[in-house]
Design a protein around this motif. Structure first.
Motif, short mmCIF file in Angstrom:
data_model
loop_
_atom_site.label_atom_id
_atom_site.label_comp_id
_atom_site.label_asym_id
_atom_site.label_seq_id
_atom_site.Cartn_x
_atom_site.Cartn_y
_atom_site.Cartn_z
N ALA A 47 18.74 -38.12 -92.94
CA ALA A 47 18.72 -39.46 -93.54
C ALA A 47 17.34 -40.10 -93.48
N PHE A 48 16.53 -39.74 -92.49
CA PHE A 48 15.18 -40.29 -92.43
C PHE A 48 14.38 -39.96 -93.69
N ASP A 52 24.78 -46.29 -99.61
CA ASP A 52 25.58 -47.29 -100.31
C ASP A 52 26.98 -47.43 -99.70
N ALA A 53 27.50 -46.33 -99.18
CA ALA A 53 28.86 -46.33 -98.61
C ALA A 53 28.90 -46.83 -97.17
N GLY A 54 27.74 -47.08 -96.56
CA GLY A 54 27.72 -47.52 -95.17
C GLY A 54 28.15 -46.43 -94.21
N ALA A 55 27.70 -45.20 -94.44
CA ALA A 55 28.11 -44.06 -93.63
C ALA A 55 27.57 -44.15 -92.21
N LEU A 56 28.21 -43.41 -91.33
CA LEU A 56 27.73 -43.20 -89.97
C LEU A 56 27.14 -41.81 -89.87
N ILE A 57 26.10 -41.66 -89.04
CA ILE A 57 25.49 -40.36 -88.77
C ILE A 57 25.92 -39.90 -87.39
N LEU A 58 26.35 -38.66 -87.29
CA LEU A 58 26.65 -38.03 -86.00
C LEU A 58 25.67 -36.89 -85.79
N LEU A 59 24.86 -37.00 -84.74
CA LEU A 59 24.03 -35.89 -84.29
C LEU A 59 24.75 -35.25 -83.12
N LEU A 60 25.28 -34.06 -83.33
CA LEU A 60 26.13 -33.39 -82.35
C LEU A 60 25.39 -32.18 -81.80
N PHE A 102 25.39 -43.40 -85.10
CA PHE A 102 24.72 -44.64 -85.51
C PHE A 102 24.85 -44.83 -87.01
N PRO A 103 24.70 -46.08 -87.49
CA PRO A 103 24.81 -46.35 -88.92
C PRO A 103 23.62 -45.77 -89.70
N LEU A 104 23.93 -45.11 -90.80
CA LEU A 104 22.88 -44.56 -91.64
C LEU A 104 21.96 -45.66 -92.17
N GLY A 133 42.81 -40.00 -93.03
CA GLY A 133 42.93 -39.68 -94.44
C GLY A 133 41.96 -40.40 -95.34
N ASP A 134 41.45 -41.54 -94.91
CA ASP A 134 40.50 -42.30 -95.73
C ASP A 134 39.06 -41.90 -95.49
N GLY A 135 38.81 -41.03 -94.50
CA GLY A 135 37.44 -40.68 -94.14
C GLY A 135 36.94 -39.45 -94.88
N THR A 136 35.65 -39.41 -95.11
CA THR A 136 35.00 -38.27 -95.77
C THR A 136 33.93 -37.71 -94.83
N LEU A 137 33.98 -36.42 -94.61
CA LEU A 137 33.01 -35.73 -93.75
C LEU A 137 31.98 -35.05 -94.64
#
Length: 243
Positions: A151-152, A134-142, A219-221, A28-32
């Motif tokens: 992000a690059f 700024d939010a410390g997001a993670l990147i998923l390459l699926l 990996f971390p953005l 519930g706390d996560g944003t996609l």
């Protein structure tokens, strides 16, 4: 997230299942967040050049006059994949206002991520990419490679104080009917992203695994962007626009 449903193999329920599983994992706390760009409404994009190749001047004029204005609520994304489109069309999902490089998000931080996307900032400091940093997001390459790692592009704005720039145009509707907007921004370029990603892969920041038949990377953005800033400063030369 950047994704390819077809690379996963058969998924019961298709894109909706993938999105539901990811949202459950986030909790519930996560944003996609997904890219939901619309290069089909721009005449400075590779999509436009491909669509009009071989047309007569009259044919090009008719094609341009029929290009629809960007509407963040309804305009389909271009070549972002069915999983990204599933996220974009979810009830409660929000989308940024940029007529070419929008992002869609669902979750408690969706408004903070998608809000304030400046028209003259494709993928820089006034775009959702900077908010994700700024939010410390993670990147998923699926099921996709580093050539899809949007992000690059944020590093293209940061690796030098004077990055190459060029003009862009897109069809918008600011309340007075469809019309063309023009702006100048960084000349974004993906032509070296695969080489950059191959080097980044060896830093230890990337977790790799399999999801169905697809290879996945997480990996971390922040790590990706910071590495790309240094990599561009060392390796980059100016190429023709290709993104």
């Amino acid at each position: 997230m950047h994704s390819s449903l077809s690379r996963l193999g058969h998924v019961e329920g298709g894109a909706g299942t993938v999105v539901a599983v990811l949202r459950d994992l986030l909790g519930g706390d996560g944003t996609l967040t997904v890219p939901s760009g619309t290069s089909a409404n721009s005449d400075t994009s590779p999509h436009y050049r491909g669509a009009t190749a071989g047309m007569s001047p009259d044919g090009i004029a008719r094609y341009r006059s029929a290009m629809p204005a960007y509407d963040p609520r309804t305009t389909p994304s271009t070549s972002m994949g069915v999983i990204a489109e599933c996220v974009r069309t979810l009830p409660g999902a929000l989308r940024s206002a940029h007529p070419q490089t929008s992002f869609a998000a669902i979750g408690p931080r969706a408004a903070a991520i998608t809000g304030g996307h400046a028209r003259d900032c494709l993928l820089g400091e006034r775009s959702p990419l900077a908010r994700l940093y700024d939010a410390g997001a993670l990147i998923l390459l699926l099921g996709v490679g580093y050539d899809k790692c949007t992000a690059f592009h944020l590093a293209e704005y940061r690796y030098t104080s004077d990055p190459p720039r060029r003009g862009y145009r897109a069809v918008v509707d600011d309340g007075q009917g469809p019309g063309w907007c023009e702006f100048v921004d960084v000349d974004v370029d993906v032509s070296d992203f695969e080489a950059l990603g191959a080097d980044f892969d060896g830093t230890g920041a990337v977790r790799r695994g399999r999801v169905g038949a697809a290879e996945a990377r997480l990996f971390p953005l922040i790590a990706a962007v910071d590495y790309a800033v240094d990599w561009f400063a060392t390796h980059r030369r100016r190429w023709p626009y290709s993104a």
